[in-house]
Write an enzyme that holds these catalytic residues in place. Structure first.
Site, mmCIF file in Angstrom:
data_model
loop_
_atom_site.group_PDB
_atom_site.id
_atom_site.type_symbol
_atom_site.label_atom_id
_atom_site.label_comp_id
_atom_site.label_asym_id
_atom_site.label_seq_id
_atom_site.Cartn_x
_atom_site.Cartn_y
_atom_site.Cartn_z
ATOM 1 N N LYS A 1 0.857 -1.192 0.000
ATOM 2 C CA LYS A 1 0.000 0.000 0.000
ATOM 3 C C LYS A 1 0.891 1.239 0.000
ATOM 4 O O LYS A 1 1.806 1.358 0.831
ATOM 5 C CB LYS A 1 -0.863 -0.029 1.262
ATOM 6 C CG LYS A 1 -2.204 0.645 1.144
ATOM 7 C CD LYS A 1 -3.001 0.314 2.413
ATOM 8 C CE LYS A 1 -4.348 0.967 2.436
ATOM 9 N NZ LYS A 1 -5.004 0.786 3.735
HETATM 10 O O1 G3P Z 1 -7.533 1.860 5.640
HETATM 11 C C1 G3P Z 1 -8.130 2.929 5.021
HETATM 12 C C2 G3P Z 1 -9.481 3.313 5.559
HETATM 13 O O2 G3P Z 1 -10.380 2.249 5.441
HETATM 14 C C3 G3P Z 1 -9.493 4.010 6.873
HETATM 15 O O3 G3P Z 1 -10.779 4.248 7.322
HETATM 16 O O4 G3P Z 1 -12.289 4.796 9.181
HETATM 17 O O5 G3P Z 1 -9.879 5.495 9.316
HETATM 18 O O6 G3P Z 1 -11.442 6.627 7.747
HETATM 19 P P1 G3P Z 1 -11.114 5.360 8.461
#
Ligand code: G3P
Length: 220
Positions: free
Chosen positions: A83
């Site tokens: 990633k």
């Molecule tokens: O890993 C990327 C993403 O899914 C993060 O989500 O909830 O931290 O905005 P969030």
């Protein structure tokens, strides 16, 4: 539609994988920090649990170090998906690793223009974040609609749209209606998808009526 889980919790991953609901796993530095464990050990263990792509994020931001980190991560297991952030250096790393046959997930995508760049860089996945847009009172799903439409216009773009920052089952349904390839969600959201009060109510009634028959399927 593929379901990825956005977690490094091995117990959760194992349990959802047993239910057949895990096609891959995504992690990020915040998720890894929560485990309090060694990053490489955690990635290796997740890769052993789930055969699908396991996203492991680089920590550096400069091209040379990111590339080194990406190559090291790619060697951990065949199903590692490196990633990288959606930056000029990150996309350069994406191009290089993709040429080497490594899967790459380009993360932190917040515009359709960025998603076009990720596709041109040969990304396996692009991760637009819907929840973080919703958090600032902007319709996150509009971005997914734009990216899906654009990618469909160019069949030579092989990058899959991986909807990230998912907060609830409605996001999953909206992403599915738009034809997104993958949704990554916290385990809690997968569990919420099973739930409906009418399912519970209906099952309780069926159980009660079945008991009245005095029969046993296995015992008859
Ligand atoms: O890993 C990327 C993403 O899914 C993060 O989500 O909830 O931290 O905005 P969030």
């Amino acid at each position: 539609m593929k379901f990825f889980v956005d977690t490094a919790d091995l117990g959760e991953i194992r349990s959802l994988a047993e239910a057949g609901m895990v096609d891959g796993v995504t992690t990020n530095p915040s998720i890894i920090a929560k485990t309090g464990r060694n990053f490489l050990d955690v990635v290796r263990e997740i890769c052993d649990l789930v055969p699908g792509p396991i996203s492991a994020e680089v920590a550096a931001t400069d091209y040379e170090t990111m590339l080194k980190e990406g190559r090291l991560l790619a060697k951990l297991a065949d199903n590692v998906c490196v990633k990288v952030p959606l930056t000029p250096a990150g996309l350069r790393v994406c191009r290089e690793l993709s040429k080497e046959g490594t899967q790459v997930n380009v993360t932190l995508c917040f515009s359709a223009g960025q998603a076009i760049l990720a596709a041109k860089a040969g990304a396996t996945f692009v991760s637009p974040f819907v929840g973080r847009f919703d958090d600032i009172s902007t319709e996150g799903m509009a971005l997914i609609a734009d990216i899906v439409q654009i990618y469909n216009n160019y069949p030579h773009f092989t990058t899959e749209v991986l909807v990230a920052s998912v907060r609830h089952p409605v996001h999953v349904v909206q992403a599915a209606k738009l034809g997104a390839d993958v949704v990554t969600m916290p385990p809690k959201v997968v569990r919420q998808m099973y739930e409906h009060p009418l399912t519970d109510k209906g099952l309780a009634a069926f159980i009660a009526d079945w008991e009245k028959t005095g029969q046993s399927i296995l015992g008859s």
